[in-house]
Design a protein around this motif. Structure first.
Motif, PDB file in Angstrom:
ATOM      1  N   ASP A 106      35.196  31.052  23.089  1.00 55.94           N
ATOM      2  CA  ASP A 106      33.880  30.993  22.462  1.00 55.94           C
ATOM      3  C   ASP A 106      32.851  31.871  23.167  1.00 55.94           C
ATOM      4  OD1 ASP A 106      33.724  29.537  24.746  1.00 55.94           O
ATOM      5  OD2 ASP A 106      32.791  27.765  23.863  1.00 55.94           O
ATOM      6  N   VAL A 107      33.340  32.758  24.028  1.00 57.20           N
ATOM      7  CA  VAL A 107      32.438  33.688  24.712  1.00 57.20           C
ATOM      8  C   VAL A 107      32.904  35.100  24.392  1.00 57.20           C
ATOM      9  CG1 VAL A 107      31.703  34.570  26.956  1.00 57.20           C
ATOM     10  CG2 VAL A 107      31.828  32.099  26.573  1.00 57.20           C
ATOM     11  N   ASP A 108      31.969  35.966  24.104  1.00 55.21           N
ATOM     12  CA  ASP A 108      32.338  37.351  23.810  1.00 55.21           C
ATOM     13  C   ASP A 108      32.939  38.012  25.046  1.00 55.21           C
ATOM     14  OD1 ASP A 108      31.813  39.473  21.532  1.00 55.21           O
ATOM     15  OD2 ASP A 108      31.539  40.471  23.476  1.00 55.21           O
ATOM     16  N   TYR A 109      34.062  38.705  24.847  1.00 60.11           N
ATOM     17  CA  TYR A 109      34.798  39.255  25.991  1.00 60.11           C
ATOM     18  C   TYR A 109      33.941  40.183  26.838  1.00 60.11           C
ATOM     19  CZ  TYR A 109      38.718  41.164  28.620  1.00 60.11           C
ATOM     20  OH  TYR A 109      39.558  41.540  29.611  1.00 60.11           O
ATOM     21  N   SER A 110      32.979  40.846  26.206  1.00 63.64           N
ATOM     22  CA  SER A 110      32.148  41.786  26.971  1.00 63.64           C
ATOM     23  C   SER A 110      31.373  41.083  28.082  1.00 63.64           C
ATOM     24  CB  SER A 110      31.190  42.529  26.047  1.00 63.64           C
ATOM     25  OG  SER A 110      30.283  41.605  25.468  1.00 63.64           O
ATOM     26  N   GLU A 111      31.128  39.786  27.910  1.00 63.94           N
ATOM     27  CA  GLU A 111      30.428  39.037  28.963  1.00 63.94           C
ATOM     28  C   GLU A 111      31.268  39.014  30.251  1.00 63.94           C
ATOM     29  OE1 GLU A 111      27.474  37.902  28.957  1.00 63.94           O
ATOM     30  OE2 GLU A 111      26.936  38.022  26.830  1.00 63.94           O
ATOM     31  N   TYR A 112      32.572  38.889  30.060  1.00 61.20           N
ATOM     32  CA  TYR A 112      33.457  38.841  31.228  1.00 61.20           C
ATOM     33  C   TYR A 112      33.578  40.206  31.889  1.00 61.20           C
ATOM     34  CZ  TYR A 112      34.612  34.292  29.363  1.00 61.20           C
ATOM     35  OH  TYR A 112      34.527  33.014  28.911  1.00 61.20           O
ATOM     36  N   ILE A 113      33.597  41.246  31.046  1.00 61.11           N
ATOM     37  CA  ILE A 113      33.644  42.599  31.617  1.00 61.11           C
ATOM     38  C   ILE A 113      32.400  42.844  32.458  1.00 61.11           C
ATOM     39  CG2 ILE A 113      33.559  45.060  31.045  1.00 61.11           C
ATOM     40  CD1 ILE A 113      35.279  44.429  28.599  1.00 61.11           C
ATOM     41  N   ARG A 114      31.257  42.406  31.941  1.00 63.96           N
ATOM     42  CA  ARG A 114      30.001  42.611  32.672  1.00 63.96           C
ATOM     43  C   ARG A 114      30.054  41.889  34.025  1.00 63.96           C
ATOM     44  NH1 ARG A 114      26.294  41.227  28.601  1.00 63.96           N
ATOM     45  NH2 ARG A 114      27.115  43.113  27.627  1.00 63.96           N
ATOM     46  N   LEU A 115      30.542  40.660  33.993  1.00 65.87           N
ATOM     47  CA  LEU A 115      30.638  39.877  35.233  1.00 65.87           C
ATOM     48  C   LEU A 115      31.601  40.553  36.223  1.00 65.87           C
ATOM     49  CD1 LEU A 115      29.489  37.103  36.134  1.00 65.87           C
ATOM     50  CD2 LEU A 115      31.673  36.107  35.446  1.00 65.87           C
ATOM     51  N   SER A 116      32.726  40.984  35.708  1.00 69.76           N
ATOM     52  CA  SER A 116      33.728  41.635  36.549  1.00 69.76           C
ATOM     53  C   SER A 116      33.175  42.906  37.183  1.00 69.76           C
ATOM     54  CB  SER A 116      34.973  41.956  35.706  1.00 69.76           C
ATOM     55  OG  SER A 116      35.872  42.738  36.448  1.00 69.76           O
ATOM     56  N   ASP A 117      32.468  43.689  36.378  1.00 64.97           N
ATOM     57  CA  ASP A 117      31.893  44.939  36.893  1.00 64.97           C
ATOM     58  C   ASP A 117      30.902  44.669  38.018  1.00 64.97           C
ATOM     59  OD1 ASP A 117      33.396  46.462  35.233  1.00 64.97           O
ATOM     60  OD2 ASP A 117      31.819  46.850  33.749  1.00 64.97           O
ATOM     61  N   GLU A 118      30.105  43.646  37.836  1.00 57.06           N
ATOM     62  CA  GLU A 118      29.118  43.326  38.874  1.00 57.06           C
ATOM     63  C   GLU A 118      29.807  43.027  40.199  1.00 57.06           C
ATOM     64  OE1 GLU A 118      26.304  40.246  37.815  1.00 57.06           O
ATOM     65  OE2 GLU A 118      26.070  41.100  35.791  1.00 57.06           O
ATOM     66  N   LEU A 119      30.860  42.223  40.119  1.00 59.35           N
ATOM     67  CA  LEU A 119      31.588  41.871  41.343  1.00 59.35           C
ATOM     68  C   LEU A 119      32.232  43.107  41.964  1.00 59.35           C
ATOM     69  CD1 LEU A 119      33.318  38.589  40.177  1.00 59.35           C
ATOM     70  CD2 LEU A 119      31.753  38.794  42.113  1.00 59.35           C
ATOM     71  N   ARG A 120      32.914  43.873  41.116  1.00 59.41           N
ATOM     72  CA  ARG A 120      33.661  45.016  41.617  1.00 59.41           C
ATOM     73  C   ARG A 120      32.735  46.027  42.272  1.00 59.41           C
ATOM     74  NH1 ARG A 120      34.373  49.339  38.984  1.00 59.41           N
ATOM     75  NH2 ARG A 120      33.921  48.346  36.991  1.00 59.41           N
ATOM     76  N   VAL A 121      31.602  46.328  41.621  1.00 56.87           N
ATOM     77  CA  VAL A 121      30.680  47.325  42.155  1.00 56.87           C
ATOM     78  C   VAL A 121      30.132  46.874  43.506  1.00 56.87           C
ATOM     79  CG1 VAL A 121      28.406  48.348  41.812  1.00 56.87           C
ATOM     80  CG2 VAL A 121      30.081  48.364  39.953  1.00 56.87           C
ATOM     81  N   SER A 122      29.990  45.562  43.682  1.00 51.63           N
ATOM     82  CA  SER A 122      29.482  45.109  44.976  1.00 51.63           C
ATOM     83  C   SER A 122      30.623  44.838  45.954  1.00 51.63           C
ATOM     84  CB  SER A 122      28.634  43.851  44.787  1.00 51.63           C
ATOM     85  OG  SER A 122      29.448  42.794  44.378  1.00 51.63           O
ATOM     86  N   GLY A 123      31.815  45.303  45.612  1.00 44.62           N
ATOM     87  CA  GLY A 123      32.909  45.300  46.579  1.00 44.62           C
ATOM     88  C   GLY A 123      33.737  44.035  46.607  1.00 44.62           C
ATOM     89  N   ILE A 124      33.611  43.202  45.571  1.00 42.85           N
ATOM     90  CA  ILE A 124      34.401  41.966  45.558  1.00 42.85           C
ATOM     91  C   ILE A 124      35.565  42.115  44.584  1.00 42.85           C
ATOM     92  CG2 ILE A 124      34.387  39.497  45.077  1.00 42.85           C
ATOM     93  CD1 ILE A 124      31.412  39.543  45.916  1.00 42.85           C
ATOM     94  N   LYS A 125      36.760  42.023  45.127  1.00 41.12           N
ATOM     95  CA  LYS A 125      37.978  42.175  44.340  1.00 41.12           C
ATOM     96  C   LYS A 125      38.090  41.066  43.306  1.00 41.12           C
ATOM     97  CE  LYS A 125      41.633  41.319  46.887  1.00 41.12           C
ATOM     98  NZ  LYS A 125      42.686  41.553  47.878  1.00 41.12           N
ATOM     99  N   ASN A 126      38.327  41.415  42.054  1.00 34.51           N
ATOM    100  CA  ASN A 126      38.415  40.375  41.033  1.00 34.51           C
ATOM    101  C   ASN A 126      39.266  40.810  39.858  1.00 34.51           C
ATOM    102  OD1 ASN A 126      36.581  41.060  38.435  1.00 34.51           O
ATOM    103  ND2 ASN A 126      35.788  42.087  40.265  1.00 34.51           N
ATOM    104  N   THR A 127      39.828  39.828  39.158  1.00 39.01           N
ATOM    105  CA  THR A 127      40.547  40.125  37.926  1.00 39.01           C
ATOM    106  C   THR A 127      40.114  39.134  36.851  1.00 39.01           C
ATOM    107  OG1 THR A 127      42.369  38.721  38.666  1.00 39.01           O
ATOM    108  CG2 THR A 127      42.624  41.080  39.018  1.00 39.01           C
ATOM    109  N   ILE A 128      40.235  39.571  35.602  1.00 39.32           N
ATOM    110  CA  ILE A 128      39.970  38.693  34.468  1.00 39.32           C
ATOM    111  C   ILE A 128      41.316  38.129  34.016  1.00 39.32           C
ATOM    112  CG2 ILE A 128      39.042  38.547  32.118  1.00 39.32           C
ATOM    113  CD1 ILE A 128      37.342  40.999  32.749  1.00 39.32           C
TER     114      ILE A 128
END
Length: 437
Positions: free
Chosen positions: A352-374
């Motif tokens: 029930d959440v648009d997938y782009s929301e998760y991409i945005r969250l993932s990008d924020e983490l990754r850019v600040s150097g935190i390893k993450n996967t969806i």
RNA sequence: GAGGGAAUAGCUCAAUUGGUUAGAGCAUCGGUCUGUGGCACCGAGGGCUGUGGGUUCAAGUCCCAUUUCCCUCCCCA
């Protein structure tokens, strides 16, 4: 099209490093890097191929012909896959011998190949830390290399009950053989092989072997005496000035004044196979009775640079292979289990959440150097997503479903403590950093 | 280069003197249970038994060869 599949096994004597294996290897080479760099050594590397002659010239041609992978390239050049690093180091130093600043402190981590019958502690492809100190020959050089060797093994939590560096000297060995045992050059060749057999064969078989090889009984007795003697005792038997004896006694004199004494001992039976060693030689032994074998070793080579250029550069160094060392770490249980932890973040997903929301969250983490996967699985049940995180060793899961999103919140779940923390989506990074670690 | 042991599902192993359709545990996937994971129960997929020959009515099982792995020796780091 194909009725037969290709085999999936790796070439004989080589290993496939899956992520689990790489983690272990990267872990211990990273520790080794830290130690050698703390001694001021700099990393270098050469090509995996060298002209065949670079190895043939110094390692003994029989060995080289049997163990070196070699081929003729399209330009009719006779090439070899490197079986060790030292000749490459010598070549590279020689190439810049005029402009280079001494002493040279170099190290490398590289793979090597030798055509051998695979067995415990020995494969056809292995990785090795190589450490070399070049410039002049001298006590301080020998001591430093010895200290690097000892500190490398200690870095992994090993103590003096687990390993011992056995030390001898090529010149000293030759002097004793000539003056004390009165061995002829031919006899010395036989005896150098006998040294190894002495520790493996029963006494009578060992003596029988020596007799069969043409060593007179009197010399066998004298040899036996020699093996039982201390360094000072042996040195006292030598009449003239022995450079080798001085190199050894000076080194042990320094060792005794420092913290290395518990880790080192004189052992006249250490010879080492490589022909280019000239002075002090070292061999690190595993003291575990289950695995009583040489872990790694090295020594001084005076004349290697001279193969490439007329230059007075002496070197001392050692090679530290991954195969024997991993055996050592395993038998002494020195590999921590937490190296398999992921130390990352899993972003769980909801329909029930648009997938782009998760991409945005993932990008924020990754850019600040935190390893993450969806999470990518087809089964999006929450329990399944948490199970996935756990099996991957992931420490934190982020829950952002329709409920949270509509309230402008994000839930951060610590997978090990199972604690959940709500933080504001707008301040996500800032607040997450306080939890994450 | 010499000798010994082994090879069956992704992993660890079964399968009677040669005899039905090669099984189990773990792992994977699905379900019980689209919103909270370590448990439980139910179910599913997954194998040319390393490869190639031979013996036999019949081979995972016996024979030969071959490949790979492990161990010892030789050699050597």
């Amino acid at each position: 099209m194909s009725d037969k599949f290709l085999p999936t096994n790796s070439y004989i004597g080589t290993r496939d490093f899956y992520p689990d294996d790489m983690r272990v290897r990267n872990w211990f080479f990273a520790k080794m890097r830290k130690v050698v760099e703390s001694f001021g050594y700099e990393e270098m590397l050469g090509p995996i191929l060298e002209p065949f002659d670079v190895f043939a010239a110094k390692s003994g041609e029989e060995i080289v012909n049997e163990q070196v992978y070699h081929f003729t390239d399209r330009g009719e050049r006779h090439m070899a896959i490197r079986p060790e690093m030292t000749p490459t180091v010598a070549r590279m130093v020689a190439a810049k011998s005029g402009e280079i600043r001494y002493p040279v402190r170099w190290y490398s981590i590289a793979n090597f190949m030798r055509y051998e019958r695979p067995q415990k502690g020995r494969l056809r492809e292995f990785w090795q830390l190589n450490v070399d100190l070049l410039g002049e020959s001298g006590l301080e050089y020998d001591y430093e290399i010895l200290s690097v060797m000892v500190n490398l093994v200690k870095e992994f939590g090993a103590d003096e009950t687990m390993f011992k560096v056995k030390i001898n000297n090529r010149r000293f060995y030759n002097d004793v053989m000539r003056e004390v045992v009165n061995a002829t050059p031919d006899e010395m060749k036989v005896i150098s092989k006998a040294v190894d057999k002495r520790s493996k064969l029963p006494r009578d078989k060992y003596e029988e072997w020596l007799k069969d090889s043409g060593i007179p009984g009197a010399k066998i007795d004298r040899l036996e005496e020699v093996f039982g003697m201390s360094l000072s005792g042996l040195a006292g038997k030598l009449t003239g000035d022995s450079q080798g004896a001085k190199e050894l006694t000076d080194l042990f004199g320094l060792i005794d004044k420092t913290g290395l004494a518990p880790y080192c001992e004189f052992d006249f039976s250490i010879v080492r196979g490589l022909e280019y060693y000239t002075g002090n030689i070292f061999e690190v032994y595993d003291l575990d009775p289950e695995n009583r074998r040489a872990l790694f070793g090295g020594g001084r080579y005076d004349n290697l640079i001279g193969l490439f250029k007329k230059a007075e550069v002496s070197g001392i160094g050692f090679g530290f292979g991954d195969v024997t060392f991993q055996n050592f770490l395993e038998t002494h249980m020195l590999i921590p289990s937490d190296i398999h932890e992921n130390n990352g973040v899993l972003i769980t997903v909801f329909d029930d959440v648009d997938y782009s929301e998760y991409i945005r969250l993932s990008d924020e983490l990754r850019v600040s150097g935190i390893k993450n996967t969806i999470y990518f699985g087809g089964n999006k049940k929450m329990g399944r997503q948490f199970q996935y995180a756990e099996s991957m060793g992931i420490k934190f899961a982020i829950v952002m479903g329709g409920n949270e999103l509509s309230e402008g919140k994000v839930i951060v779940k610590d997978m090990t403590t199972r604690e959940q923390t709500e933080i504001k989506r707008a301040k996500f990074l800032e607040d997450f950093r306080k939890i994450f670690r």
